[in-house]
Design an enzyme around this catalytic site. Structure first.
Site, PDB file in Angstrom:
ATOM      1  N   ALA A 123       0.871  -1.171   0.000  1.00 34.62           N
ATOM      2  CA  ALA A 123       0.000   0.000   0.000  1.00 34.62           C
ATOM      3  C   ALA A 123       0.910   1.223   0.000  1.00 34.62           C
ATOM      4  CB  ALA A 123      -0.890  -0.023   1.226  1.00 34.62           C
ATOM      5  N   GLU A 170      -0.712  -9.093  -0.431  1.00 34.53           N
ATOM      6  CA  GLU A 170      -2.153  -9.300  -0.192  1.00 34.53           C
ATOM      7  C   GLU A 170      -2.946  -9.260  -1.499  1.00 34.53           C
ATOM      8  OE1 GLU A 170      -1.857  -6.099   2.790  1.00 34.53           O
ATOM      9  OE2 GLU A 170      -2.981  -7.436   4.114  1.00 34.53           O
ATOM     10  N   GLY A 196       0.613  -4.834   1.066  1.00 32.82           N
ATOM     11  CA  GLY A 196      -0.568  -4.873   0.201  1.00 32.82           C
ATOM     12  C   GLY A 196      -0.300  -5.545  -1.141  1.00 32.82           C
ATOM     13  N   GLU A 229       4.512  -4.990   7.396  1.00 34.40           N
ATOM     14  CA  GLU A 229       3.800  -3.857   8.010  1.00 34.40           C
ATOM     15  C   GLU A 229       4.237  -3.589   9.445  1.00 34.40           C
ATOM     16  OE1 GLU A 229       2.376  -6.277   6.232  1.00 34.40           O
ATOM     17  OE2 GLU A 229       0.773  -5.490   4.951  1.00 34.40           O
TER      18      GLU A 229
HETATM   19  C1  HXC Z   1       5.097   4.269  -1.410  1.00 37.02           C
HETATM   20  C2  HXC Z   1       7.017   3.237  -2.141  1.00 37.02           C
HETATM   21  C3  HXC Z   1       6.643   2.025  -1.499  1.00 37.02           C
HETATM   22  C4  HXC Z   1       5.392   1.997  -0.806  1.00 37.02           C
HETATM   23  C5  HXC Z   1       8.556   1.740  -2.457  1.00 37.02           C
HETATM   24  N1  HXC Z   1       8.207   3.005  -2.710  1.00 37.02           N
HETATM   25  N2  HXC Z   1       7.627   1.121  -1.717  1.00 37.02           N
HETATM   26  N3  HXC Z   1       6.237   4.332  -2.090  1.00 37.02           N
HETATM   27  N4  HXC Z   1       4.671   3.146  -0.784  1.00 37.02           N
HETATM   28  N5  HXC Z   1       4.950   0.906  -0.215  1.00 37.02           N
HETATM   29  C6  HXC Z   1       8.947   4.004  -3.479  1.00 37.02           C
HETATM   30  C7  HXC Z   1      10.130   4.556  -2.719  1.00 37.02           C
HETATM   31  O1  HXC Z   1       9.726   5.566  -1.831  1.00 37.02           O
HETATM   32  C8  HXC Z   1      11.000   5.058  -3.849  1.00 37.02           C
HETATM   33  O2  HXC Z   1      10.489   6.279  -4.333  1.00 37.02           O
HETATM   34  C9  HXC Z   1      10.764   4.055  -4.942  1.00 37.02           C
HETATM   35  O3  HXC Z   1       9.531   3.412  -4.637  1.00 37.02           O
HETATM   36  C10 HXC Z   1      11.850   2.986  -5.004  1.00 37.02           C
HETATM   37  O4  HXC Z   1      11.966   2.397  -3.723  1.00 37.02           O
HETATM   38  P1  HXC Z   1      13.372   2.268  -2.946  1.00 37.02           P
HETATM   39  O5  HXC Z   1      13.062   2.092  -1.517  1.00 37.02           O
HETATM   40  O6  HXC Z   1      14.274   3.370  -3.329  1.00 37.02           O
HETATM   41  O7  HXC Z   1      13.938   0.906  -3.571  1.00 37.02           O
HETATM   42  P2  HXC Z   1      14.890  -0.157  -2.871  1.00 37.02           P
HETATM   43  O8  HXC Z   1      15.960   0.534  -2.086  1.00 37.02           O
HETATM   44  O9  HXC Z   1      15.311  -1.084  -3.950  1.00 37.02           O
HETATM   45  O10 HXC Z   1      13.985  -0.945  -1.841  1.00 37.02           O
HETATM   46  C11 HXC Z   1      12.908  -1.721  -2.263  1.00 37.02           C
HETATM   47  C12 HXC Z   1      11.986  -2.097  -1.045  1.00 37.02           C
HETATM   48  C13 HXC Z   1      11.597  -0.791  -0.317  1.00 37.02           C
HETATM   49  C14 HXC Z   1      12.723  -3.043  -0.127  1.00 37.02           C
HETATM   50  C15 HXC Z   1      10.764  -2.807  -1.633  1.00 37.02           C
HETATM   51  O11 HXC Z   1      11.108   0.148  -1.279  1.00 37.02           O
HETATM   52  C16 HXC Z   1      10.558  -0.987   0.747  1.00 37.02           C
HETATM   53  O12 HXC Z   1      10.867  -1.512   1.799  1.00 37.02           O
HETATM   54  N6  HXC Z   1       9.353  -0.546   0.473  1.00 37.02           N
HETATM   55  C17 HXC Z   1       8.265  -0.573   1.435  1.00 37.02           C
HETATM   56  C18 HXC Z   1       7.749  -1.964   1.618  1.00 37.02           C
HETATM   57  C19 HXC Z   1       6.628  -1.999   2.639  1.00 37.02           C
HETATM   58  O13 HXC Z   1       6.834  -1.659   3.795  1.00 37.02           O
HETATM   59  N7  HXC Z   1       5.438  -2.401   2.199  1.00 37.02           N
HETATM   60  C20 HXC Z   1       4.302  -2.442   3.048  1.00 37.02           C
HETATM   61  C21 HXC Z   1       3.548  -1.134   2.968  1.00 37.02           C
HETATM   62  S1  HXC Z   1       2.215  -1.083   4.154  1.00 37.02           S
HETATM   63  P3  HXC Z   1      11.231   7.706  -4.043  1.00 37.02           P
HETATM   64  O14 HXC Z   1      10.500   8.675  -4.925  1.00 37.02           O
HETATM   65  O15 HXC Z   1      11.020   7.946  -2.601  1.00 37.02           O
HETATM   66  O16 HXC Z   1      12.659   7.487  -4.412  1.00 37.02           O
HETATM   67  C22 HXC Z   1       0.993  -2.020   3.465  1.00 37.02           C
HETATM   68  C23 HXC Z   1      -0.310  -2.233   4.197  1.00 37.02           C
HETATM   69  C24 HXC Z   1      -0.431  -1.397   5.405  1.00 37.02           C
HETATM   70  O17 HXC Z   1       1.093  -2.504   2.403  1.00 37.02           O
HETATM   71  C25 HXC Z   1      -1.731  -1.556   6.114  1.00 37.02           C
HETATM   72  C26 HXC Z   1      -1.785  -0.664   7.310  1.00 37.02           C
HETATM   73  C27 HXC Z   1      -2.941   0.286   7.404  1.00 37.02           C
END
Ligand code: HXC
Length: 259
Positions: A66, A113, A110, A133
């Protein structure tokens, strides 16, 4: 129809939907949900379309979760009052026709999911699944704690949710999360080929087979067996049942009417 965050194309009877925010690793924001809901509704309503494939653009991610940037400023009351995430159930899970998730790279939060909302997942060998998360101070909100647990069992689901660790494609296949692994370079072709196989089946039978297997996920055995029998009995009333069995006896392929 064009969409802001996804690409949709029809390849014969198969609809290919591609998440198209590669710069954000296909993170799922409200616009993605609106676009996917419209695309799945159009797919369901189009009698020429008989199977769909959902995949991510770019090699790096199916979807990295998400959209955290959309959620960071929201407060609990916003999530509650908007019934945040409920649209995934009505807009995506409610799709009645079959669809496959083709996953390469990250399928996190997400993203994992969403893949699990598909009827099954085919993984590229680069796929990585996780529910990280907890590292954001939250927990899965689009079905992960329920679907992952049903798919891989309590031990692995609990470890993944509590530590946020990722599962690679081989572990995902061993654990029953994905139906099979293919080389990432062949993923789309393999998924489309599988979708074409499904699209060639009698369409009511494919919808009812989908419903039956989902019922196993959602009810107890006695209720599931009864529902299976009733749905089977409904299928025996279709013209395609008559055609399918007659075609077998006459040693020729069936020609489906879709009813
Ligand atoms: C918004 C995201 C994102 C996300 C990545 N990006 N994941 N933006 N939401 N979930 C964006 C980054 O900000 C970045 O943009 C670009 O994508 C590339 O990501 P990087 O982090 O620079 O890449 P990398 O270093 O290769 O790392 C990849 C990764 C990491 C390990 C997948 O991006 C990461 O950990 N992402 C988050 C994963 C996560 O936590 N997902 C769960 C989300 S919560 P910019 O412009 O900033 O450079 C969820 C449900 C929650 O899904 C429910 C609760 C209410």
């Amino acid at each position: 129809m064009t969409y802001e965050t996804i690409l949709v194309e029809q390849r014969d009877a198969v609809t290919l939907i591609t998440l198209n925010r590669p710069q954000a690793l296909n993170a799922l924001n409200s616009q993605v949900l609106a676009d996917l809901s419209a695309a799945f509704a159009a797919y369901d309503a189009d009698p020429t379309q008989r199977c769909a494939v959902l995949t991510g653009s770019g090699e790096k991610a199916f979807a990295a979760g998400a959209d955290i940037k959309e959620m960071v400023e929201k407060e609990a009351a916003d999530f509650f009052l908007e019934d945040f995430f409920s649209g995934w159930q009505t807009g995506v899970v409610a799709t009645r026709k079959p669809w496959i998730a083709a996953v390469q790279g990250f399928a996190l939060g997400g993203g994992c999911e969403l893949a699990m909302m598909a009827d099954f997942i085919i993984a590229g060998d680069t796929a990585k699944f996780g529910q990280p998360e907890i590292k954001l101070g939250v927990a899965p909100g689009m079905g992960g704690s329920q679907r992952l647990t049903r798919a891989v069992g309590k031990a692995k689901a609990m470890e993944m949710c509590l530590t946020g660790r990722m599962m690679d494609a081989a572990e995902a296949e061993r654990s029953g999360l994905v139906s099979r692994i293919v080389p990432a370079a062949d993923l789309l072709e393999e998924a489309l080929k599988t979708a074409a196989t499904i699209a060639a089946m009698p369409p009511m039978a494919s919808m009812i087979n989908k419903e039956m297997v989902n019922i196993a996920f959602e009810t107890g055995l006695a209720q599931g067996l009864l529902t299976e029998r009733r749905l089977f009995q409904i299928l025996t009333a279709t013209q395609d049942k008559k055609e399918g069995m007659t075609a077998f006896v006459e040693k020729r392929p069936g020609v489906w009417k879709g009813r």
